[in-house]
Design a protein around this motif. Structure first.
Motif, PDB file in Angstrom:
ATOM      1  N   LEU A 213       0.853  -1.185   0.000  1.00  0.00           N
ATOM      2  CA  LEU A 213       0.000   0.000   0.000  1.00  0.00           C
ATOM      3  C   LEU A 213       0.888   1.233   0.000  1.00  0.00           C
ATOM      4  O   LEU A 213       1.865   1.305   0.761  1.00  0.00           O
ATOM      5  N   CYS A 214       0.574   2.189  -0.839  1.00  0.00           N
ATOM      6  CA  CYS A 214       1.318   3.455  -0.858  1.00  0.00           C
ATOM      7  C   CYS A 214       0.518   4.489  -0.071  1.00  0.00           C
ATOM      8  O   CYS A 214      -0.568   4.901  -0.495  1.00  0.00           O
ATOM      9  N   ARG A 215       1.038   4.882   1.079  1.00  0.00           N
ATOM     10  CA  ARG A 215       0.374   5.857   1.965  1.00  0.00           C
ATOM     11  C   ARG A 215       1.274   7.068   2.145  1.00  0.00           C
ATOM     12  O   ARG A 215       2.402   6.956   2.602  1.00  0.00           O
ATOM     13  N   LYS A 216       0.789   8.222   1.764  1.00  0.00           N
ATOM     14  CA  LYS A 216       1.547   9.476   1.821  1.00  0.00           C
ATOM     15  C   LYS A 216       2.877   9.346   1.088  1.00  0.00           C
ATOM     16  O   LYS A 216       3.889   9.909   1.497  1.00  0.00           O
ATOM     17  N   GLY A 217       2.869   8.592   0.012  1.00  0.00           N
ATOM     18  CA  GLY A 217       4.064   8.429  -0.810  1.00  0.00           C
ATOM     19  C   GLY A 217       5.034   7.390  -0.313  1.00  0.00           C
ATOM     20  O   GLY A 217       6.049   7.125  -0.967  1.00  0.00           O
TER      21      GLY A 217
END
Length: 372
Positions: A213-217
């Motif tokens: 998962l990509c979260r805040k980059g």
């Protein structure tokens, strides 16, 4: 957030131009009166759900995660009311996927995605070994197995565990009834993600395919590889009567044959501790921060780390381009294995870009020893 406020947001969400317009009123919590925003007012600013910091500047769509106009999806009203926040619809038409054969004789990777019910979406990758039979079996039957279990089991982690074990048993029956003896040594990884109501994400995995998962980059690994290098996995193998042997490249294998400790299939190694029970992970999405989910097979994972995958995807215009970019980059780095990627965009798609990406093509030479 009140139902009335959510409905107002939904009605205003269909037009990309109106998404950029500031919400022009604040909801006062105690008297329920709507007061126009006025920056020159001498009264003390009051906080509301649409003005959380009391600054007098109403919230924009960026606050709710519908940040980038390349994701033009309607808001799911029932889940938005249920969770108290606007939730965008995830369209399968925007899911990106790519699969490269590499330098193998055949592509044993399989992938799929589907809408199982009105509330639940399905995404999966399978990396076969010893032939494509086990991966094909999962690709054909896993989706239906999960659909059959959905009315009976509301806990998605428990449901996926049941589905993995059922598919493994079904493949065993199929292999023992088949005249093809090679099915007994065919196996596959399985990484399956279910998304319910556009916000509840549950992942189950066996083997070394991954979900990120990509979260805040930043990358967030949702799976842990099942390899003999893990102390807990190695202990189980030994307690079951199996052993771990290292090949000439220093890679550990169960009974000198299998590079993973959990899989679907590999029936000849079941008595040596190789199991089909997945490890699961549940996470609540934040569409203002979460850009995408990516599922990858080890042809990519061995060459490209999780943060690099996020960085590559964040440079792309759409998920289809991103899936091809990730698989192509693995080829550039020197992988010879099958490489598959599935990219699922979320509310913050396009929000976190890193303009300083270094592509190290010399890595292909450093990594070539794996394939010697």
């Amino acid at each position: 957030m009140s139902t009335a406020a959510l409905i107002t947001l939904v009605r205003s969400g269909g037009n990309q131009v109106r998404r950029r317009v500031l919400l022009s009123s604040r909801l006062l919590q105690d008297d329920w009166l709507v007061t126009p925003t006025c920056h020159s007012s001498t009264s003390e600013p009051r906080s509301s759900r649409f003005d959380p910091d009391g600054s007098g500047r109403p919230a924009t769509w960026d606050s709710f995660g519908i940040w980038d106009n390349r994701i033009d999806e309607p808001i799911l009203l029932p889940p938005s009311i249920k969770y108290g926040k606007p939730i965008p619809k995830i369209s399968l038409e925007k899911v990106g996927c790519a699969s490269q054969i590499g330098k193998r004789k055949e592509n044993e990777d399989r992938f799929g995605f589907a809408q199982l019910t009105e509330e639940v979406l399905y995404f999966a990758v399978y990396d076969g070994h010893g032939g494509p039979a086990a991966a094909d079996f999962c690709h054909t039957h896993m989706e239906k197995c999960i659909m059959d279990l959905l009315p009976k089991e509301k806990n998605l982690e428990s449901l996926l565990t049941m589905a993995f074990l059922e598919i493994d048993k079904a493949f065993s029956r199929h292999a023992h009834l088949s005249a093809d003896a090679t099915l007994l040594t065919s196996g596959t990884t399985a990484t399956v993600a279910l998304l319910r109501d556009g916000i509840e994400l549950v992942v189950a995995s066996v083997g070394d395919s991954r979900a990120i998962l990509c979260r805040k980059g930043k990358s967030m690994k949702l799976t842990i590889d099942h390899t003999p290098e893990r102390k807990d996995e190695k202990t189980r193998i030994k307690k079951s009567g199996g052993f771990v042997a290292w090949n000439s490249l220093g890679q550990p294998h169960v009974n000198g044959r299998l590079a993973m400790t959990r899989s679907i299939g590999d029936l000849d190694l079941k008595t040596s501790g190789v199991i089909a029970e997945p490890e699961t992970k549940r996470i609540k999405l934040h569409h203002a921060d979460d850009s995408f989910l990516v599922l990858t097979t080890d042809g990519i994972n061995f060459m490209v780390n999780s943060q690099e995958i996020c960085d590559f995807v964040n440079q792309c215009h759409d998920p289809t381009e991103a899936a091809h970019a990730v698989t192509e980059q693995a080829i550039q780095y020197g992988t010879e294995d099958n490489s598959t990627a599935v990219v699922v965009p979320f509310g913050a798609w396009g929000k976190y870009k890193n303009s300083e990406i270094n592509f190290s093509f010399s890595r292909s030479f450093a990594s070539s020893g794996r394939w010697a």
